[in-house]
Design an enzyme around this catalytic site. Structure first.
Site, PDB file in Angstrom:
ATOM      1  N   LYS A 169       0.832  -1.215   0.000  1.00 23.48           N
ATOM      2  CA  LYS A 169       0.000   0.000   0.000  1.00 23.48           C
ATOM      3  C   LYS A 169       0.857   1.252   0.000  1.00 23.48           C
ATOM      4  O   LYS A 169       0.559   2.221  -0.689  1.00 23.48           O
ATOM      5  CB  LYS A 169      -0.910   0.034   1.238  1.00 23.48           C
ATOM      6  CG  LYS A 169      -1.934  -1.059   1.336  1.00 23.48           C
ATOM      7  CD  LYS A 169      -2.921  -0.783   2.467  1.00 23.48           C
ATOM      8  CE  LYS A 169      -2.257  -0.576   3.815  1.00 23.48           C
ATOM      9  NZ  LYS A 169      -1.584  -1.794   4.323  1.00 23.48           N
ATOM     10  N   GLU A 197      21.186   8.622   6.091  1.00 18.91           N
ATOM     11  CA  GLU A 197      20.313   7.864   5.181  1.00 18.91           C
ATOM     12  C   GLU A 197      18.904   8.437   5.097  1.00 18.91           C
ATOM     13  O   GLU A 197      18.184   8.194   4.111  1.00 18.91           O
ATOM     14  CB  GLU A 197      20.249   6.398   5.617  1.00 18.91           C
ATOM     15  CG  GLU A 197      19.468   6.104   6.885  1.00 18.91           C
ATOM     16  CD  GLU A 197      20.256   6.226   8.178  1.00 18.91           C
ATOM     17  OE1 GLU A 197      19.798   5.718   9.215  1.00 18.91           O
ATOM     18  OE2 GLU A 197      21.339   6.846   8.144  1.00 18.91           O
ATOM     19  N   CYS A 246      25.550   6.736  13.767  1.00 11.85           N
ATOM     20  CA  CYS A 246      24.965   6.785  15.110  1.00 11.85           C
ATOM     21  C   CYS A 246      25.731   5.857  16.064  1.00 11.85           C
ATOM     22  O   CYS A 246      26.853   6.159  16.453  1.00 11.85           O
ATOM     23  CB  CYS A 246      23.481   6.462  15.059  1.00 11.85           C
ATOM     24  SG  CYS A 246      22.590   6.962  16.555  1.00 11.85           S
ATOM     25  N   HIS A 302      21.897  10.478  11.239  1.00 12.44           N
ATOM     26  CA  HIS A 302      21.449   9.432  10.307  1.00 12.44           C
ATOM     27  C   HIS A 302      21.366  10.009   8.893  1.00 12.44           C
ATOM     28  O   HIS A 302      20.298  10.464   8.464  1.00 12.44           O
ATOM     29  CB  HIS A 302      20.089   8.883  10.739  1.00 12.44           C
ATOM     30  CG  HIS A 302      20.149   8.005  11.943  1.00 12.44           C
ATOM     31  ND1 HIS A 302      20.280   6.636  11.866  1.00 12.44           N
ATOM     32  CD2 HIS A 302      20.128   8.311  13.266  1.00 12.44           C
ATOM     33  CE1 HIS A 302      20.325   6.130  13.089  1.00 12.44           C
ATOM     34  NE2 HIS A 302      20.233   7.118  13.959  1.00 12.44           N
TER      35      HIS A 302
END
EC number: 6.3.4.2
Length: 536
Positions: free
Chosen positions: A17, A510, A381, A508
């Site tokens: 979804k 990413e 991290c 982070h």
């Protein structure tokens, strides 16, 4: 007036979804419409911040510090927008807000009930997200499947939205699975029929069916679904398994899904120009190189725990015409004796984030191997914190160097609790979260990766930091603090300059990567890994 699109799922969970919603969002954005998107999660947790990665997967952090569902990562990457705390709503948030209002007396003595108080709060969250972004279209995905008891208040709120906003301003999209029975040699539509029947019993008639399938869906099957589910045959959209997720927006466009949406909602918007996206798909499907990255983590049994890391590595690979081969390495299984055999063939080593002491020593061994053998390394991290611990033990000579998180009694606490975290009791929502600036040191590999900018903005999720009382000692032994907070109090990035690429960051990176705009530090790492491979 804002238009509202609601995406529900049936038959099974994890049907895609989120990708369908994100793909539709991209198509509508490329039509020149302003799009926002949100996810409803029916669990009672206020947010996923304290949930195990094994149960939930990655926690995606937004600019404003919300800890959210990993689907928001798909939304941001596909639509190329930055979302906020209103983009992820849970049952826990809804009930917390309703109970807060009840305690303040805002309901004027009324008996607080699911209808209207809970459903009104849900609708308020939808409209607030749309209003805050001034969106032409808001897409709302409801987690789980139709028939789950947890999602009933959300579905009731969605039903009411049609009456509140008008049928021309609301659209329902239902995603289902059509299984193929090999023994019978045919696709079975009955599960979808029953799922739609359940949805209609709740007062929602889907306008579009998106059917997940392994094989092409025949026109006869589409006609059958249209007849039994009361949708137009052209509104039965096939979502077939594809080689890359980046093919899905184009597959939906080829079936005129975005045009069907615009027609129903009476949106006058030009056809979506997907030239750039088509070029991206072409590139992804024809990568000529391969780079092997050892991802050393503690949740590798569930790759969804690192989904943004994997996607960001892929984005960087696209720029180098390289596919990224992920070698999933369980840090619990790494020792000084087997580390060379286990990750020695990797072109680059990445140690991502995490919490707790499980698997920590394995991460440290992987970092030591990368440093001693000059294998390109990126720590994120917890990976950055363990890189500092490893450096403290094996370069500085502090044999008992450690982290106060994993060993509160450690003498040389290279990693310590942040000062503003000391008296916090609640774990949920209390980390250092969201977008913060980082000042870069000129002449470093980090600065070069960022195009020699002075200050960059990155998203954070942590409670511990490098202990500044060790900063001078580490600098004297060769560790460069190449990124710090503007007030110089918080270490953000460290590197060892004489290595090919040995960089670790507290944030982070990413989380802000895009398929057509890879995060620059990760791109620098992948470039170094590819160069390392080609030099072997």
């Amino acid at each position: 007036m804002t238009k509202y699109i609601f995406v529900t799922g049936g038959v099974v969970s994890s049907i895609g979804k989120g990708i369908v919603a994100a793909s539709l969002g991209r198509l509508l954005k490329n039509r020149g419409l302003k799009v926002t998107i949100q996810k409803f999660d029916p669990y009672i947790n206020v947010d996923p911040g304290t949930m195990s990665p094994y149960q939930h997967g990655e926690v995606f952090v937004t600019d404003d510090g919300a800890e959210t569902d990993l689907d928001l990562g798909h939304y941001e990457r596909f639509i190329d927008i930055n979302l906020n705390k209103y983009s992820n709503v849970t049952t826990g948030k809804i009930y917390s807000e309703v109970l807060r209002k009840e305690r303040k007396g805002e309901y004027l003595g009324a008996t607080v009930q699911v209808i209207p108080h809970i459903t009104n709060e849900i609708k308020e969250k939808i409209m607030r997200a749309a209003k805050m972004t001034d969106a032409d279209v808001i897409i709302t995905e409801v987690g789980g499947t139709v028939g789950d008891i947890e999602s009933l208040p959300f579905l009731e709120a969605l039903r009411q939205m049609k009456a509140d906003m008008g049928s021309d301003n609301v659209m329902y999209i239902h995603t289902t699975l059509i299984p193929y029975l090999k023994a019978a040699g045919e696709m079975k539509t009955k599960p979808t029929q029953h799922s739609v029947k359940e949805l209609r019993s709740l007062g929602i008639q889907p306008n579009i069916l998106v059917v997940r399938t392994e094989l092409p869906v025949s026109q006869n099957t589409k006609n059958k679904l249209a007849q039994f589910c009361d949708v137009n045959p052209e509104a039965v959209i096939e979502s077939r398994d594809v080689e890359t997720l980046y093919s899905i927006p184009l597959a939906l466009q080829a079936q005129n899904m975005d045009q069907i949406v615009c027609d129903h909602l009476k949106l006058d918007a030009p056809a979506a120009d997907m030239t750039e996206w088509r070029a991206l798909e072409e590139k992804v499907l024809n990568l000529k190189k391969k780079t092997k990255i050892a991802l050393v983590g503690k949740y590798v049994e569930l790759p969804d725990a690192y989904i943004s890391v994997v996607e960001a590595l892929k984005h960087a690979g696209f720029d180098f015409d390289s596919d990224i081969e992920i070698d999933w390495v369980d840090s619990q299984e790494l020792t000084a004796e087997n580390v060379a055999e286990r990750i020695g063939s990797a072109d680059g080593i990445l140690v991502p984030g995490g919490f707790g002491d499980r698997g920590i020593e394995g991460k440290i061994e992987a970092i030591r191997f990368a440093r001693e053998n000059d294998v390109p390394f990126l720590g994120i991290c917890l990976g950055m914190q363990m890189a500092c611990v490893e450096f403290g033990r094996n370069v500085v000579g502090l044999e008992d160097a450690g982290s106060a998180e994993t060993n509160p009694d450690v003498t040389n606490n290279i990693i310590d609790l942040m000062a503003d975290q000391e008296n916090i009791e609640n774990l949920g929502g209390t980390l250092r979260l969201g977008l913060y600036p980082c000042k870069l040191k000129k002449g470093t590999k980090t600065a070069a990766a960022y195009g020699n900018e002075d200050v960059v903005q990155e998203r954070h999720r942590h409670r511990y930091e490098f202990n500044n009382k060790y900063r001078q000692l580490f600098e004297e032994n060769g560790l460069v603090f190449s990124g710090v907070s503007p007030d110089n109090r918080l270490v953000e990035i460290v590197e060892i300059p004489e290595k090919q690429f040995f960089v670790a960051c507290q944030f982070h990176p990413e989380l802000i990567s895009r398929p057509n705009r890879p995060q620059r530090l990760i791109k620098g790492f992948v470039g170094a890994a590819l160069a390392n491979k080609e030099s072997k």
